[in-house]
Design a protein around this motif. Structure first.
Motif, PDB file in Angstrom:
ATOM      1  N   GLN A   1       0.840  -1.187   0.000  1.00 28.01           N
ATOM      2  CA  GLN A   1       0.000   0.000   0.000  1.00 28.01           C
ATOM      3  C   GLN A   1       0.880   1.244   0.000  1.00 28.01           C
ATOM      4  OE1 GLN A   1      -2.764   0.216   3.253  1.00 28.01           O
ATOM      5  NE2 GLN A   1      -3.572   2.188   2.639  1.00 28.01           N
ATOM      6  N   VAL A   2       0.602   2.146  -0.905  1.00 28.14           N
ATOM      7  CA  VAL A   2       1.391   3.367  -1.030  1.00 28.14           C
ATOM      8  C   VAL A   2       0.896   4.399  -0.029  1.00 28.14           C
ATOM      9  CG1 VAL A   2       2.003   5.271  -2.539  1.00 28.14           C
ATOM     10  CG2 VAL A   2       1.841   2.951  -3.472  1.00 28.14           C
ATOM     11  N   GLN A   3       1.859   5.036   0.613  1.00 29.11           N
ATOM     12  CA  GLN A   3       1.503   6.080   1.570  1.00 29.11           C
ATOM     13  C   GLN A   3       2.543   7.182   1.528  1.00 29.11           C
ATOM     14  OE1 GLN A   3       1.151   4.791   5.668  1.00 29.11           O
ATOM     15  NE2 GLN A   3      -0.385   6.357   6.094  1.00 29.11           N
ATOM     16  N   LEU A   4       2.084   8.423   1.461  1.00 26.23           N
ATOM     17  CA  LEU A   4       2.935   9.599   1.557  1.00 26.23           C
ATOM     18  C   LEU A   4       2.408  10.451   2.696  1.00 26.23           C
ATOM     19  CD1 LEU A   4       3.322   8.644  -1.487  1.00 26.23           C
ATOM     20  CD2 LEU A   4       3.809  11.052  -1.984  1.00 26.23           C
ATOM     21  N   VAL A   5       3.291  10.815   3.612  1.00 23.09           N
ATOM     22  CA  VAL A   5       2.892  11.601   4.776  1.00 23.09           C
ATOM     23  C   VAL A   5       3.856  12.773   4.934  1.00 23.09           C
ATOM     24  CG1 VAL A   5       2.448  11.626   7.238  1.00 23.09           C
ATOM     25  CG2 VAL A   5       1.946   9.564   5.908  1.00 23.09           C
ATOM     26  N   GLU A   6       3.323  13.983   4.853  1.00 19.95           N
ATOM     27  CA  GLU A   6       4.129  15.182   5.029  1.00 19.95           C
ATOM     28  C   GLU A   6       4.258  15.516   6.510  1.00 19.95           C
ATOM     29  OE1 GLU A   6       1.491  15.872   1.329  1.00 19.95           O
ATOM     30  OE2 GLU A   6       1.246  15.149   3.381  1.00 19.95           O
ATOM     31  N   SER A   7       5.360  16.140   6.847  1.00 20.10           N
ATOM     32  CA  SER A   7       5.564  16.641   8.205  1.00 20.10           C
ATOM     33  C   SER A   7       6.440  17.889   8.134  1.00 20.10           C
ATOM     34  CB  SER A   7       6.216  15.588   9.096  1.00 20.10           C
ATOM     35  OG  SER A   7       7.504  15.251   8.605  1.00 20.10           O
ATOM     36  N   GLY A   8       6.460  18.646   9.221  1.00 21.97           N
ATOM     37  CA  GLY A   8       7.330  19.810   9.305  1.00 21.97           C
ATOM     38  C   GLY A   8       6.638  21.139   9.113  1.00 21.97           C
ATOM     39  N   GLY A   9       5.345  21.114   8.817  1.00 20.94           N
ATOM     40  CA  GLY A   9       4.631  22.366   8.666  1.00 20.94           C
ATOM     41  C   GLY A   9       4.467  23.066  10.007  1.00 20.94           C
ATOM     42  N   GLY A  10       4.008  24.306   9.958  1.00 14.05           N
ATOM     43  CA  GLY A  10       3.798  25.043  11.189  1.00 14.05           C
ATOM     44  C   GLY A  10       3.545  26.504  10.924  1.00 14.05           C
ATOM     45  N   MET A  11       3.614  27.266  11.997  1.00 13.48           N
ATOM     46  CA  MET A  11       3.379  28.705  11.925  1.00 13.48           C
ATOM     47  C   MET A  11       4.684  29.424  12.239  1.00 13.48           C
ATOM     48  SD  MET A  11       0.561  30.977  13.970  1.00 13.48           S
ATOM     49  CE  MET A  11      -0.767  29.974  13.314  1.00 13.48           C
ATOM     50  N   VAL A  12       5.118  30.271  11.324  1.00 13.45           N
ATOM     51  CA  VAL A  12       6.374  30.997  11.488  1.00 13.45           C
ATOM     52  C   VAL A  12       6.169  32.450  11.076  1.00 13.45           C
ATOM     53  CG1 VAL A  12       7.819  28.967  11.090  1.00 13.45           C
ATOM     54  CG2 VAL A  12       7.171  30.422   9.161  1.00 13.45           C
ATOM     55  N   GLN A  13       7.201  33.244  11.315  1.00 10.10           N
ATOM     56  CA  GLN A  13       7.165  34.644  10.898  1.00 10.10           C
ATOM     57  C   GLN A  13       7.904  34.823   9.571  1.00 10.10           C
ATOM     58  OE1 GLN A  13       8.699  36.830  14.337  1.00 10.10           O
ATOM     59  NE2 GLN A  13       6.584  37.325  14.885  1.00 10.10           N
ATOM     60  N   ALA A  14       7.577  35.895   8.877  1.00  5.52           N
ATOM     61  CA  ALA A  14       8.252  36.189   7.614  1.00  5.52           C
ATOM     62  C   ALA A  14       9.758  36.262   7.832  1.00  5.52           C
ATOM     63  CB  ALA A  14       7.739  37.499   7.043  1.00  5.52           C
TER      64      ALA A  14
END
Length: 118
Positions: A1-14
């Protein structure tokens, strides 16, 4: 079964940096290409960057060129801008495609939110 899972996103400042990763399982392409796309609220999903494992080559959207670096299963995002706010998706496809279009990819992750505030 194929699975792709993103991680590392979040809230940051410019001006800050984030590193997104895509955990890939079940994909057996010998000529794998990884792609990154994003979708901002009210807008269509757009190409961000792509990395070809066989050619070790990358390509970027003009809007992120010089700030983002795609390599392997990661996307390093530096000098983030408010306009970079979006849900970011990783995708897996084959290297013989350009990698700039959604149809170039066979599998997609669910996305990770990146929010950049001023």
């Amino acid at each position: 079964q194929v699975q792709l899972v993103e991680s590392g996103g979040g809230m940051v400042q410019a001006g800050d940096s984030l590193r997104l990763s895509c955990a890939v399982s079940g994909v057996t392409f010998s000529n794998l290409r990884m792609g990154w796309f994003r979708q901002a609220p009210g807008k269509a999903r757009e190409f961000v960057a792509t990395f070809s494992w066989s050619a070790r080559s990358t390509s970027y959207a003009d809007s992120v060129k010089g700030r983002f670096t795609a390599g392997g299963y990661d996307l390093q995002m530096d000098s983030l801008k408010v306009d970079d706010t979006a849900v970011y998706y990783c995708a897996a496809g084959r290297s013989y495609n350009s990698g700039h279009y959604e149809l170039d990819y066979d599998y997609w992750g669910q996305g990770t939110q990146v929010t950049v505030s001023s």
